[in-house]
Design a protein around this motif. Structure first.
Motif, short mmCIF file in Angstrom:
data_model
loop_
_atom_site.label_atom_id
_atom_site.label_comp_id
_atom_site.label_asym_id
_atom_site.label_seq_id
_atom_site.Cartn_x
_atom_site.Cartn_y
_atom_site.Cartn_z
N THR A 55 24.47 -39.80 -0.04
CA THR A 55 25.64 -38.91 -0.06
C THR A 55 26.12 -38.75 -1.50
O THR A 55 25.51 -39.26 -2.44
N ASP A 56 27.21 -38.04 -1.67
CA ASP A 56 27.72 -37.83 -3.03
C ASP A 56 29.15 -38.36 -3.20
O ASP A 56 29.90 -37.90 -4.04
N ASN A 57 29.50 -39.36 -2.37
CA ASN A 57 30.89 -39.86 -2.44
C ASN A 57 30.99 -41.39 -2.43
O ASN A 57 31.99 -41.94 -2.03
N THR A 58 29.93 -42.07 -2.87
CA THR A 58 30.00 -43.53 -2.98
C THR A 58 29.59 -43.95 -4.40
O THR A 58 28.89 -43.21 -5.10
N LYS A 59 30.00 -45.13 -4.78
CA LYS A 59 29.63 -45.62 -6.11
C LYS A 59 28.13 -45.89 -6.17
O LYS A 59 27.50 -45.80 -7.25
N GLU A 60 27.54 -46.22 -5.00
CA GLU A 60 26.09 -46.44 -4.95
C GLU A 60 25.35 -45.15 -5.26
O GLU A 60 24.32 -45.16 -5.94
N ILE A 79 16.22 -50.16 -3.19
CA ILE A 79 16.45 -50.25 -1.75
C ILE A 79 17.89 -50.63 -1.46
O ILE A 79 18.53 -50.06 -0.56
N PHE A 80 18.42 -51.59 -2.23
CA PHE A 80 19.80 -52.04 -2.06
C PHE A 80 20.79 -50.88 -2.17
O PHE A 80 21.68 -50.72 -1.33
N LEU A 81 20.63 -50.05 -3.18
CA LEU A 81 21.56 -48.95 -3.41
C LEU A 81 21.51 -47.91 -2.29
O LEU A 81 22.54 -47.43 -1.81
N TYR A 82 20.30 -47.59 -1.83
CA TYR A 82 20.17 -46.61 -0.75
C TYR A 82 20.77 -47.14 0.55
O TYR A 82 21.45 -46.41 1.29
N ILE A 83 20.53 -48.41 0.85
CA ILE A 83 21.05 -48.99 2.10
C ILE A 83 22.57 -49.13 2.04
O ILE A 83 23.27 -48.84 3.03
N LYS A 84 23.12 -49.57 0.91
CA LYS A 84 24.57 -49.71 0.79
C LYS A 84 25.27 -48.36 0.92
O LYS A 84 26.33 -48.26 1.55
N ARG A 86 24.14 -45.92 2.66
CA ARG A 86 24.03 -45.57 4.09
C ARG A 86 25.07 -46.32 4.92
O ARG A 86 25.69 -45.74 5.82
N ILE A 87 25.26 -47.58 4.65
CA ILE A 87 26.22 -48.39 5.41
C ILE A 87 27.63 -47.80 5.30
O ILE A 87 28.33 -47.63 6.31
N LYS A 88 28.04 -47.49 4.08
CA LYS A 88 29.38 -46.94 3.86
C LYS A 88 29.54 -45.58 4.54
O LYS A 88 30.57 -45.28 5.14
N THR A 89 28.50 -44.76 4.44
CA THR A 89 28.54 -43.42 5.04
C THR A 89 28.57 -43.49 6.55
O THR A 89 29.36 -42.80 7.21
N HIS A 90 27.72 -44.33 7.13
CA HIS A 90 27.62 -44.44 8.59
C HIS A 90 28.86 -45.07 9.21
O HIS A 90 29.20 -44.78 10.36
N LYS A 91 29.52 -45.92 8.46
CA LYS A 91 30.77 -46.49 8.95
C LYS A 91 31.78 -45.38 9.21
O LYS A 91 32.50 -45.39 10.22
N ASN A 92 31.80 -44.41 8.34
CA ASN A 92 32.67 -43.25 8.50
C ASN A 92 32.21 -42.37 9.66
O ASN A 92 33.02 -41.86 10.44
N TYR A 93 30.88 -42.22 9.79
CA TYR A 93 30.33 -41.44 10.92
C TYR A 93 30.80 -42.02 12.25
O TYR A 93 31.19 -41.28 13.16
N LYS A 94 30.74 -43.33 12.37
CA LYS A 94 31.12 -43.99 13.62
C LYS A 94 32.55 -43.67 14.00
O LYS A 94 32.86 -43.38 15.16
N SER A 108 20.33 -34.29 6.36
CA SER A 108 19.05 -34.16 5.67
C SER A 108 18.71 -35.52 5.10
O SER A 108 19.40 -36.01 4.22
N ARG A 109 17.68 -36.14 5.65
CA ARG A 109 17.20 -37.47 5.27
C ARG A 109 18.11 -38.61 5.74
O ARG A 109 19.31 -38.45 5.82
N SER A 110 17.47 -39.74 6.02
CA SER A 110 18.19 -40.97 6.33
C SER A 110 17.19 -42.13 6.33
O SER A 110 16.40 -42.23 5.39
N GLU A 111 17.19 -42.93 7.38
CA GLU A 111 16.37 -44.15 7.41
C GLU A 111 14.88 -43.92 7.17
O GLU A 111 14.24 -44.67 6.44
N LEU A 112 14.32 -42.90 7.81
CA LEU A 112 12.88 -42.67 7.71
C LEU A 112 12.44 -42.50 6.26
O LEU A 112 11.37 -42.97 5.88
N SER A 113 13.26 -41.84 5.45
CA SER A 113 12.92 -41.66 4.04
C SER A 113 12.82 -43.00 3.33
O SER A 113 11.92 -43.23 2.52
#
Length: 261
Positions: A55-60, A79-84, A86-94, A108-113
């Motif tokens: 995404t474009d709204n996290t420090k990662e 890997i750490f940066l991409y997963i972190k 995702r975690i912050k973004t998906h928390k908001n999705y939930k 556009s893109r997520s885990e599979l990438s």
């Protein structure tokens, strides 16, 4: 049209989180817009959140952009940066999905990438999975209800990339050479088997060779066939449970009659 389903019962009655995947030039982003139009045509009041990863709204994300220019310290940091992110973004999705039951998320893109591009050397699918589970202590990562995977010949995708570069003055790099694209697509397909087994994820493969209209038709056909097969599975499961209840009831009745005698 190939569909890869998880072997367990699909508990998602109405898919609400969709991800579009594929190598560069596969047409995934174009088809994502067509799918959004398809959803809107089904219901013009449909709430749709359009997003992408990272995404474009996290420090990662900001670190990822910096590292893409200057290089990552190592594969683990990447890997750490991409997963972190995702975690912050998906928390908001939930939170959004819980509050708005009519919301659809299209990404556009997520885990599979991550599983496709980050496997290298000693880092395999299990390594990434364990890394993600360790970081995601609150289990905020959402696994897509449906992931569309667009496959295309490397020659075709390279041609599309070159045409796009002419229009945008975009520079081509080594990552968009034909051999790289061929290997990347093979990795995409291989990773779907792991994610399907590990997280019960559903994948719809779409042949992206052809015109935009032809690919859109294949995508919609695959999606609608998926919905029909999912509904049939649920009906069969309900019928099975109903039969089990009847058998148990019959056994109880039989025992009661024996006691009465």
């Amino acid at each position: 049209m190939k569909k890869q389903r998880n072997k367990n019962k699909n508990t998602v009655k109405i898919p609400r989180y969709f991800v579009f995947e594929g190598i560069d030039g596969s047409g995934k982003d174009t088809q994502m817009l067509h799918f959004i139009n398809y959803l809107k045509n089904k219901n013009k009041y449909q709430n749709i959140l359009i997003t992408r990863e990272p995404t474009d709204n996290t420090k990662e994300w900001r670190k990822i952009i910096e590292r893409l220019q200057n290089g990552f310290k190592n594969k683990e940091e990447e890997i750490f940066l991409y997963i972190k992110d995702r975690i912050k973004t998906h928390k908001n999705y939930k939170k959004l999905l819980e509050v708005n039951k009519d919301l659809f998320i299209v990404s556009s893109r997520s885990e599979l990438s991550t599983y496709s591009y980050q496997t290298e050397g000693d880092i395999n699918y299990d390594t990434i999975s364990l890394f993600a589970e360790k970081l995601d202590k609150n289990k905020d990562i959402l696994h897509a209800d449906i992931t569309f995977v667009f496959t295309v010949s490397p020659e075709k995708t390279l041609k599309r990339i070159k045409e796009r570069a002419k229009k945008t003055w975009e520079k081509l790099d080594i990552f968009e050479e034909e051999k790289f694209l061929e290997v990347a697509q093979e990795k995409y397909i291989a990773a779907t088997f792991f994610l399907s087994e590990k997280y019960n994820m559903n994948f719809i493969f779409v042949d992206s060779n052809g015109t935009i209209e032809e690919v859109t038709q294949r995508m919609i056909k695959g999606y609608e066939e998926f919905l029909v097969s999912s509904t049939l599975e649920e009906v069969k499961e309900e019928e099975k449970m109903e039969r089990v209840k009847k058998v148990k009831k019959a056994k109880k009745t039989k025992k009661a009659k024996k006691k009465a005698k």
